[in-house]
Design a protein around this motif. Structure first.
Motif, mmCIF file in Angstrom:
data_model
loop_
_atom_site.group_PDB
_atom_site.id
_atom_site.type_symbol
_atom_site.label_atom_id
_atom_site.label_comp_id
_atom_site.label_asym_id
_atom_site.label_seq_id
_atom_site.Cartn_x
_atom_site.Cartn_y
_atom_site.Cartn_z
ATOM 1 N N VAL A 94 35.882 12.665 30.967
ATOM 2 C CA VAL A 94 34.549 12.145 31.293
ATOM 3 C C VAL A 94 34.622 11.155 32.460
ATOM 4 C CG1 VAL A 94 32.552 10.882 30.402
ATOM 5 C CG2 VAL A 94 33.750 12.526 28.934
ATOM 6 N N GLU A 95 35.664 10.334 32.499
ATOM 7 C CA GLU A 95 35.790 9.370 33.588
ATOM 8 C C GLU A 95 35.933 10.072 34.933
ATOM 9 O OE1 GLU A 95 38.924 6.625 32.806
ATOM 10 O OE2 GLU A 95 37.865 5.647 31.142
ATOM 11 N N ALA A 96 36.707 11.151 34.973
ATOM 12 C CA ALA A 96 36.866 11.903 36.219
ATOM 13 C C ALA A 96 35.544 12.522 36.638
ATOM 14 C CB ALA A 96 37.938 12.978 36.049
ATOM 15 N N CYS A 97 34.769 13.013 35.660
ATOM 16 C CA CYS A 97 33.454 13.574 35.973
ATOM 17 C C CYS A 97 32.524 12.501 36.538
ATOM 18 C CB CYS A 97 32.838 14.196 34.729
ATOM 19 S SG CYS A 97 33.600 15.740 34.211
ATOM 20 N N THR A 98 32.527 11.341 35.915
ATOM 21 C CA THR A 98 31.672 10.251 36.389
ATOM 22 C C THR A 98 32.041 9.861 37.811
ATOM 23 O OG1 THR A 98 31.415 9.437 34.122
ATOM 24 C CG2 THR A 98 30.919 7.895 35.901
ATOM 25 N N GLU A 99 33.320 9.779 38.077
ATOM 26 C CA GLU A 99 33.768 9.427 39.430
ATOM 27 C C GLU A 99 33.345 10.475 40.453
ATOM 28 O OE1 GLU A 99 37.976 8.466 41.734
ATOM 29 O OE2 GLU A 99 37.860 8.309 39.546
ATOM 30 N N ALA A 100 33.286 11.746 40.012
ATOM 31 C CA ALA A 100 32.909 12.830 40.916
ATOM 32 C C ALA A 100 31.403 13.051 40.976
ATOM 33 C CB ALA A 100 33.600 14.120 40.476
ATOM 34 N N GLY A 101 30.627 12.294 40.202
ATOM 35 C CA GLY A 101 29.180 12.465 40.206
ATOM 36 C C GLY A 101 28.715 13.654 39.387
ATOM 37 N N VAL A 102 29.487 14.017 38.381
ATOM 38 C CA VAL A 102 29.172 15.181 37.544
ATOM 39 C C VAL A 102 28.649 14.715 36.181
ATOM 40 C CG1 VAL A 102 30.141 17.194 36.356
ATOM 41 C CG2 VAL A 102 30.879 16.633 38.688
ATOM 42 N N LEU A 103 27.518 15.253 35.781
ATOM 43 C CA LEU A 103 26.896 14.926 34.511
ATOM 44 C C LEU A 103 27.593 15.702 33.386
ATOM 45 C CD1 LEU A 103 24.292 13.200 33.840
ATOM 46 C CD2 LEU A 103 23.095 15.392 33.661
ATOM 47 N N VAL A 104 27.899 15.018 32.283
ATOM 48 C CA VAL A 104 28.502 15.665 31.115
ATOM 49 C C VAL A 104 27.483 15.643 29.981
ATOM 50 C CG1 VAL A 104 30.396 15.657 29.452
ATOM 51 C CG2 VAL A 104 30.805 14.918 31.814
ATOM 52 N N VAL A 105 27.206 16.806 29.413
ATOM 53 C CA VAL A 105 26.276 16.908 28.286
ATOM 54 C C VAL A 105 26.954 17.667 27.154
ATOM 55 C CG1 VAL A 105 24.244 16.854 29.780
ATOM 56 C CG2 VAL A 105 25.209 19.064 29.112
ATOM 57 N N ASN A 106 26.468 17.459 25.930
ATOM 58 C CA ASN A 106 26.954 18.221 24.786
ATOM 59 C C ASN A 106 25.766 18.773 24.013
ATOM 60 O OD1 ASN A 106 25.952 16.042 23.366
ATOM 61 N ND2 ASN A 106 27.892 15.462 22.435
ATOM 62 N N GLN A 107 26.049 19.383 22.868
ATOM 63 C CA GLN A 107 24.979 19.939 22.037
ATOM 64 C C GLN A 107 24.943 19.209 20.700
ATOM 65 O OE1 GLN A 107 23.623 21.681 24.287
ATOM 66 N NE2 GLN A 107 25.553 21.766 25.421
ATOM 67 N N SER A 108 25.062 17.903 20.771
ATOM 68 C CA SER A 108 25.099 17.070 19.571
ATOM 69 C C SER A 108 23.909 17.373 18.664
ATOM 70 C CB SER A 108 25.087 15.594 19.978
ATOM 71 O OG SER A 108 25.111 14.771 18.852
ATOM 72 N N GLY A 109 24.204 17.599 17.397
ATOM 73 C CA GLY A 109 23.167 17.903 16.426
ATOM 74 C C GLY A 109 22.969 19.372 16.176
ATOM 75 N N GLY A 110 23.452 20.210 17.072
ATOM 76 C CA GLY A 110 23.238 21.646 16.943
ATOM 77 C C GLY A 110 23.912 22.258 15.736
ATOM 78 N N ASN A 111 25.025 21.682 15.306
ATOM 79 C CA ASN A 111 25.725 22.221 14.136
ATOM 80 C C ASN A 111 25.832 21.186 13.005
ATOM 81 O OD1 ASN A 111 27.609 20.437 15.123
ATOM 82 N ND2 ASN A 111 29.202 21.957 15.497
ATOM 83 N N LEU A 319 18.639 22.018 35.471
ATOM 84 C CA LEU A 319 18.585 22.697 36.773
ATOM 85 C C LEU A 319 17.171 22.701 37.355
ATOM 86 C CD1 LEU A 319 21.018 25.682 36.156
ATOM 87 C CD2 LEU A 319 21.426 23.641 37.551
ATOM 88 N N ASP A 320 16.168 22.520 36.488
ATOM 89 C CA ASP A 320 14.781 22.408 36.967
ATOM 90 C C ASP A 320 14.417 20.965 37.311
ATOM 91 O OD1 ASP A 320 14.341 25.112 36.753
ATOM 92 O OD2 ASP A 320 13.430 25.002 34.769
ATOM 93 N N GLY A 321 15.412 20.064 37.257
ATOM 94 C CA GLY A 321 15.183 18.691 37.686
ATOM 95 C C GLY A 321 14.805 17.714 36.602
ATOM 96 N N LYS A 322 14.889 18.137 35.324
ATOM 97 C CA LYS A 322 14.575 17.230 34.220
ATOM 98 C C LYS A 322 15.842 16.514 33.759
ATOM 99 C CE LYS A 322 10.919 20.373 32.691
ATOM 100 N NZ LYS A 322 10.475 21.288 31.610
ATOM 101 N N ARG A 323 15.641 15.402 33.063
ATOM 102 C CA ARG A 323 16.791 14.669 32.533
ATOM 103 C C ARG A 323 17.175 15.251 31.175
ATOM 104 N NH1 ARG A 323 18.892 9.269 33.449
ATOM 105 N NH2 ARG A 323 20.182 8.622 31.675
ATOM 106 N N PRO A 324 18.413 15.720 31.007
ATOM 107 C CA PRO A 324 18.825 16.305 29.731
ATOM 108 C C PRO A 324 18.822 15.259 28.619
ATOM 109 C CG PRO A 324 20.397 16.817 31.490
ATOM 110 C CD PRO A 324 19.481 15.760 32.018
ATOM 111 N N PRO A 325 18.583 15.670 27.370
ATOM 112 C CA PRO A 325 18.511 14.709 26.257
ATOM 113 C C PRO A 325 19.863 14.295 25.691
ATOM 114 C CG PRO A 325 18.003 16.916 25.473
ATOM 115 C CD PRO A 325 18.170 17.029 26.958
ATOM 116 N N ARG A 326 20.952 15.006 26.038
ATOM 117 C CA ARG A 326 22.252 14.750 25.398
ATOM 118 C C ARG A 326 23.318 14.416 26.442
ATOM 119 N NH1 ARG A 326 19.741 19.088 23.128
ATOM 120 N NH2 ARG A 326 19.234 18.947 20.888
ATOM 121 N N VAL A 327 23.106 13.360 27.166
ATOM 122 C CA VAL A 327 24.013 12.968 28.242
ATOM 123 C C VAL A 327 25.122 12.080 27.693
ATOM 124 C CG1 VAL A 327 24.209 11.776 30.460
ATOM 125 C CG2 VAL A 327 22.174 13.149 29.954
ATOM 126 N N ILE A 328 26.362 12.408 28.023
ATOM 127 C CA ILE A 328 27.523 11.641 27.566
ATOM 128 C C ILE A 328 27.806 10.463 28.487
ATOM 129 C CG2 ILE A 328 30.008 11.759 27.065
ATOM 130 C CD1 ILE A 328 28.193 13.280 25.116
#
Length: 349
Positions: A94-111, A319-328
């Protein structure tokens, strides 16, 4: 230069076919599939063009070069989002993603329902010593049933380590079905938040000392890695059971082996391992009072379909420009927004 075609890829498999069906219904999106064995000349251009990486395979099912680390991010200059199938995100730095400007999301709650039911099933199976009885009947003649006397979970105390989506559901089931007292340790929530989820806030040491069952339900992070070791097992009561449906490496397997060998705890229910699946000769699999499963707590038809659907919907919204609900990593949002605008020509919400 802004682009119109949005590129998503995954390796090996997805949680459910519904993910591909939803994405492929969009004419502005291309979905690519790679294999662990895909040749460099095949996967290199996919990485270079990708905007989204959907991780469907578990940690040990995914080839190391497809784990999300600095080298993969270097080879994917257009990557904006990494999406992990379940609540966990072990293959992602996650730290490498943050440094690269990459958003990390999960599917928390789905299971959450599936994992909570699995944890409760382990708790009851261990309490009633069902797995021990089953093994004794298959192995021995003239089994003495009094030697397999169990205990009731009714009215006992369960300690939930991490009271997020899964932990909250475990608390509901234990209180509602069995009238249990629920203790919870979660350093990311306030006492009032924990109370609203049906539990009493305590520190980890107190939880271990007081609980008849300890259930691990937190993600694997730098803070939680190795959180349950020899010291923590020594705090548990001799009649208590240890149950984990979270992630391997949160508990120390060697320390758990010693605690079971020395009868310092009554047994364990293990769905997660440092190596998955564990080999049949794994030391912990030699105990009759260990109930084991190969990371299948969240593997149900309902959970897989639910995770596939919410993963696809979250990616399309992003991808449509909305803020995802499950951002890490929410701290990456300004950098991510700037990169999104540069690639797609619009600023996300």
């Amino acid at each position: 230069m802004a682009v119109n075609t949005k590129r998503v890829f995954y390796v090996k498999y997805l949680a459910h076919q519904i993910y591909a069906d939803i994405l492929r219904a969009r004419p502005d999106l291309r979905l690519d599939r790679l294999e662990n064995e895909s040749a460099e000349e095949m996967f290199a251009p996919v990485l270079a063009a990708a905007h989204v990486y959907q991780i469907g395979a578990a940690r040990d099912e995914l080839a190391p070069h497809f784990h999300v680390h600095a080298e993969l991010l270097r080879r994917a200059p257009n990557l904006l989002i990494v999406s992990s199938n379940g609540a966990g995100f072990d293959p992602v730095d996650v730290e490498a993603c943050t440094e690269a400007g990459v958003l990390v999301v999960n599917q928390s709650g789905g299971n959450a329902h599936s994992v909570a039911e699995h944890a409760i099933g382990m708790m009851l199976t261990l309490s009633k010593r069902i797995i021990e009885a089953d093994r004794a009947l298959r192995r021995d003649r003239d089994v003495n049933r009094n030697a397999l006397m169990g205990t009731e979970a009714q009215g006992r105390t369960i300690g939930v380590v991490g009271i997020g989506n899964v932990g909250r559901r475990i608390a509901e089931l234990c209180k509602g079905l069995l009238g249990m007292t629920v203790l919870a340790y979660d350093p990311y929530l306030s006492a009032s938040d924990i109370a609203a989820r049906g539990a009493q806030e305590v520190e980890l040491d107190e939880l271990l000392r007081r609980s008849d069952y300890v259930s691990i339900n937190c993600p694997l992070t730098k803070e939680s890695r190795g959180m349950i070791g020899a010291r923590e097992f020594s705090l548990m009561q001799p009649h208590a059971y240890f149950i984990t449906t979270a992630r391997g490496f949160i508990h120390d397997e060697a320390a758990l082996f010693e605690a079971l060998r020395d009868k310092r705890i009554a047994g364990a229910g293990l769905d997660v391992w440092s190596k998955e699946p564990p080999p049949p000769e794994h030391p912990l699999l030699q105990f009759d009072n260990v109930l084991a499963s190969p990371h299948t707590a969240g593997v149900t038809r309902e959970a897989r379909e639910n995770m596939g659907r919410i993963a696809a919907e979250q990616i399309l919204d992003a991808l449509d420009g909305k803020r995802p609900p499950r951002v890490i990593n929410p701290e990456v949002w300004p950098r991510y927004s700037a990169r999104f605008a540069q690639i797609f020509g619009v600023i996300p919400a």
